[in-house]
Design an enzyme around this catalytic site. Structure first.
Site, PDB file in Angstrom:
ATOM      1  N   GLY A   1       0.791  -1.232   0.000  1.00 47.80           N
ATOM      2  CA  GLY A   1       0.000   0.000   0.000  1.00 47.80           C
ATOM      3  C   GLY A   1       0.821   1.279   0.000  1.00 47.80           C
ATOM      4  O   GLY A   1       0.255   2.372  -0.123  1.00 47.80           O
TER       5      GLY A   1
ATOM      6  N   ASP B   1      -2.115  -8.506   8.778  1.00 51.06           N
ATOM      7  CA  ASP B   1      -0.880  -8.217   9.514  1.00 51.06           C
ATOM      8  C   ASP B   1       0.028  -9.416   9.257  1.00 51.06           C
ATOM      9  O   ASP B   1      -0.303 -10.537   9.662  1.00 51.06           O
ATOM     10  CB  ASP B   1      -1.201  -8.079  11.008  1.00 51.06           C
TER      11      ASP B   1
ATOM     12  N   SER C   1      17.527  -4.699   3.996  1.00 49.59           N
ATOM     13  CA  SER C   1      17.961  -3.311   4.193  1.00 49.59           C
ATOM     14  C   SER C   1      19.471  -3.236   4.116  1.00 49.59           C
ATOM     15  O   SER C   1      20.174  -4.121   4.631  1.00 49.59           O
ATOM     16  CB  SER C   1      17.505  -2.806   5.569  1.00 49.59           C
TER      17      SER C   1
ATOM     18  N   TYR D   1      15.942  -3.402  14.429  1.00 47.33           N
ATOM     19  CA  TYR D   1      15.627  -3.384  12.992  1.00 47.33           C
ATOM     20  C   TYR D   1      16.723  -4.091  12.180  1.00 47.33           C
ATOM     21  O   TYR D   1      16.441  -4.941  11.324  1.00 47.33           O
ATOM     22  CB  TYR D   1      15.480  -1.926  12.544  1.00 47.33           C
TER      23      TYR D   1
ATOM     24  N   LYS E   1      16.481  -7.502   9.783  1.00 43.80           N
ATOM     25  CA  LYS E   1      16.821  -7.505   8.352  1.00 43.80           C
ATOM     26  C   LYS E   1      18.000  -8.439   8.055  1.00 43.80           C
ATOM     27  O   LYS E   1      18.061  -9.054   6.986  1.00 43.80           O
ATOM     28  CB  LYS E   1      17.116  -6.077   7.884  1.00 43.80           C
TER      29      LYS E   1
HETATM   30  P1  NAP Z   1       6.461   2.411   4.072  1.00 46.29           P
HETATM   31  O1  NAP Z   1       6.283   3.515   3.096  1.00 46.29           O
HETATM   32  O2  NAP Z   1       6.274   2.653   5.535  1.00 46.29           O
HETATM   33  O3  NAP Z   1       5.536   1.182   3.615  1.00 46.29           O
HETATM   34  C1  NAP Z   1       5.445   0.014   4.391  1.00 46.29           C
HETATM   35  C2  NAP Z   1       4.053  -0.559   4.206  1.00 46.29           C
HETATM   36  O4  NAP Z   1       4.006  -1.796   4.957  1.00 46.29           O
HETATM   37  C3  NAP Z   1       2.979   0.346   4.780  1.00 46.29           C
HETATM   38  O5  NAP Z   1       1.839   0.399   3.931  1.00 46.29           O
HETATM   39  C4  NAP Z   1       2.644  -0.328   6.103  1.00 46.29           C
HETATM   40  O6  NAP Z   1       1.320  -0.110   6.575  1.00 46.29           O
HETATM   41  C5  NAP Z   1       2.824  -1.788   5.734  1.00 46.29           C
HETATM   42  N1  NAP Z   1       2.960  -2.623   6.921  1.00 46.29           N
HETATM   43  C6  NAP Z   1       3.571  -2.309   8.100  1.00 46.29           C
HETATM   44  N2  NAP Z   1       3.458  -3.305   8.969  1.00 46.29           N
HETATM   45  C7  NAP Z   1       2.743  -4.280   8.344  1.00 46.29           C
HETATM   46  C8  NAP Z   1       2.297  -5.550   8.748  1.00 46.29           C
HETATM   47  N3  NAP Z   1       2.530  -6.018   9.980  1.00 46.29           N
HETATM   48  N4  NAP Z   1       1.585  -6.297   7.862  1.00 46.29           N
HETATM   49  C9  NAP Z   1       1.313  -5.828   6.618  1.00 46.29           C
HETATM   50  N5  NAP Z   1       1.721  -4.622   6.196  1.00 46.29           N
HETATM   51  C10 NAP Z   1       2.424  -3.848   7.035  1.00 46.29           C
HETATM   52  O7  NAP Z   1       7.945   1.799   3.959  1.00 46.29           O
HETATM   53  P2  NAP Z   1       8.998   1.686   2.740  1.00 46.29           P
HETATM   54  O8  NAP Z   1      10.048   2.698   2.970  1.00 46.29           O
HETATM   55  O9  NAP Z   1       8.319   1.572   1.435  1.00 46.29           O
HETATM   56  O10 NAP Z   1       9.671   0.293   3.149  1.00 46.29           O
HETATM   57  C11 NAP Z   1       9.328  -0.935   2.537  1.00 46.29           C
HETATM   58  C12 NAP Z   1      10.345  -1.977   2.975  1.00 46.29           C
HETATM   59  O11 NAP Z   1      11.654  -1.564   2.572  1.00 46.29           O
HETATM   60  C13 NAP Z   1      10.394  -2.177   4.487  1.00 46.29           C
HETATM   61  O12 NAP Z   1      10.567  -3.539   4.789  1.00 46.29           O
HETATM   62  C14 NAP Z   1      11.628  -1.386   4.895  1.00 46.29           C
HETATM   63  O13 NAP Z   1      12.204  -1.885   6.077  1.00 46.29           O
HETATM   64  C15 NAP Z   1      12.527  -1.597   3.691  1.00 46.29           C
HETATM   65  N6  NAP Z   1      13.558  -0.570   3.544  1.00 46.29           N
HETATM   66  C16 NAP Z   1      13.255   0.707   3.213  1.00 46.29           C
HETATM   67  C17 NAP Z   1      14.293   1.632   3.073  1.00 46.29           C
HETATM   68  C18 NAP Z   1      14.042   3.060   2.679  1.00 46.29           C
HETATM   69  O14 NAP Z   1      15.017   3.794   2.517  1.00 46.29           O
HETATM   70  N7  NAP Z   1      12.800   3.501   2.502  1.00 46.29           N
HETATM   71  C19 NAP Z   1      15.622   1.256   3.290  1.00 46.29           C
HETATM   72  C20 NAP Z   1      15.882  -0.060   3.653  1.00 46.29           C
HETATM   73  C21 NAP Z   1      14.846  -0.975   3.765  1.00 46.29           C
HETATM   74  P3  NAP Z   1       1.053   1.094   7.643  1.00 46.29           P
HETATM   75  O15 NAP Z   1       1.034   2.342   6.843  1.00 46.29           O
HETATM   76  O16 NAP Z   1      -0.250   0.725   8.251  1.00 46.29           O
HETATM   77  O17 NAP Z   1       2.191   1.022   8.636  1.00 46.29           O
END
Ligand code: NAP
Length: 250
Positions: free
Chosen positions: A13, A61, A140, A153, A157
């Site tokens: 989402g 979840d 990550s 975290y 990861k």
């Molecule tokens: P984001 O924009 O926060 O999107 C994460 C999505 O996952 C949100 O829609 C969230 O819903 C949903 N979510 C959270 N907990 C959940 C659960 N228990 N069950 C199902 N859905 C759940 O994050 P993003 O930056 O796109 O990150 C995506 C992935 O990439 C994550 O695993 C993150 O650790 C990894 N990552 C991101 C970065 C970065 O720079 N952005 C770097 C390294 C790794 P809610 O809105 O309700 O919380």
């Protein structure tokens, strides 16, 4: 007539998950946008349908096994057996090591690592039956280099990287690949939230200036790598860590 393969993107989402869902749908998969935030999943599925592709929203979840199993059953009802799984749902946190409570530790491990375990167990039988499958785990870059104040975290990861390597060896003979993309510094709501809380140690722009390619990552950068790993032609790539980080980690 070609049959569409079914892909599930957890956390679809928002941010990286949304970009992976949009991209896999454009690639021809029927995409299940699975998220805890049902409204966000519905928005993304609608966006994909409006672009002329196939998607539907599912709420779960990933840290709850029964909810995962029920959602995967609903996906099968809608689209048939599942052949692609993108374990992207994740939560983060910034806490000094001695301030990490049992609750904080358990929640982050449960969503980021146990959630992937539950989702894999729910869909691997479909992939084994098909003799073909693709699992992409979004880990990550912090698990490659470490990150202060994020021991919970980073541990989750790093565990996901281990899960990837071990599962790849086990499922390779079944035609199923398992790889991980550790993103670094991708402009998403999660990153902006961390910036807003002062947890980045500088602004996104300041970090971009220290990144070799001189920009933050885009969710589409991760989606492009994910798309490639899900193709037939990527069948000889498994157990790998495919960094997409603008050169921040090498
Ligand atoms: P984001 O924009 O926060 O999107 C994460 C999505 O996952 C949100 O829609 C969230 O819903 C949903 N979510 C959270 N907990 C959940 C659960 N228990 N069950 C199902 N859905 C759940 O994050 P993003 O930056 O796109 O990150 C995506 C992935 O990439 C994550 O695993 C993150 O650790 C990894 N990552 C991101 C970065 C970065 O720079 N952005 C770097 C390294 C790794 P809610 O809105 O309700 O919380």
């Amino acid at each position: 007539m070609t049959t569409r393969r079914t892909a599930v993107v957890t956390g679809g989402g928002s941010g990286i998950g949304r970009a992976c869902a949009v991209r896999l749908a454009a690639d021809g998969f029927a995409v299940a946008v699975l998220d805890l935030n049902e409204d966000a999943a519905i928005r993304v599925a609608k966006e994909i349908a409006e672009a002329g592709h196939v998607a539907a929203a599912f709420r779960a979840d990933v840290g709850e096994r029964a909810a995962v199993n029920a959602a995967m059953d609903a996906v099968r009802q809608a689209f048939g057996p599942i052949q692609v799984l993108v374990n992207n749902a994740g939560v983060t946190g910034t806490h000094a090591f001695m301030k990490i409570t049992d609750e904080l530790w358990d929640r982050i491990i449960r969503v980021n690592l146990t959630g992937a375990f539950y989702c894999c167990q729910a869909v691997v039988p479909d992939m084994v039956a098909a003799g073909w499958g693709r699992i992409v785990n979004i880990s990550s870059s912090s698990a490659q280099g470490g990150q202060p104040f994020m021991v919970h975290y980073v541990s989750s990861k790093a565990g996901l990287i281990g899960l990837t390597k071990a599962l790849a060896l086990e499922l390779g003979p079944r035609g199923i690949t398992v790889n991980t993309i550790p993103p670094g510094f991708v402009d998403t709501p999660m990153l902006r939230d961390a910036e807003g809380r002062g947890h980045l140690g500088g602004s996104v722009d300041e970090h971009a200036q220290r990144t070799p390619v001189r920009r933050p990552g885009r969710p589409e950068d991760i989606a492009a790598a994910c798309s490639f790993l899900c193709r037939d032609e990527a069948g000889y790539i498994t157990g790998q860590i495919i960094g997409v980080n603008g050169g921040r980690n090498t």
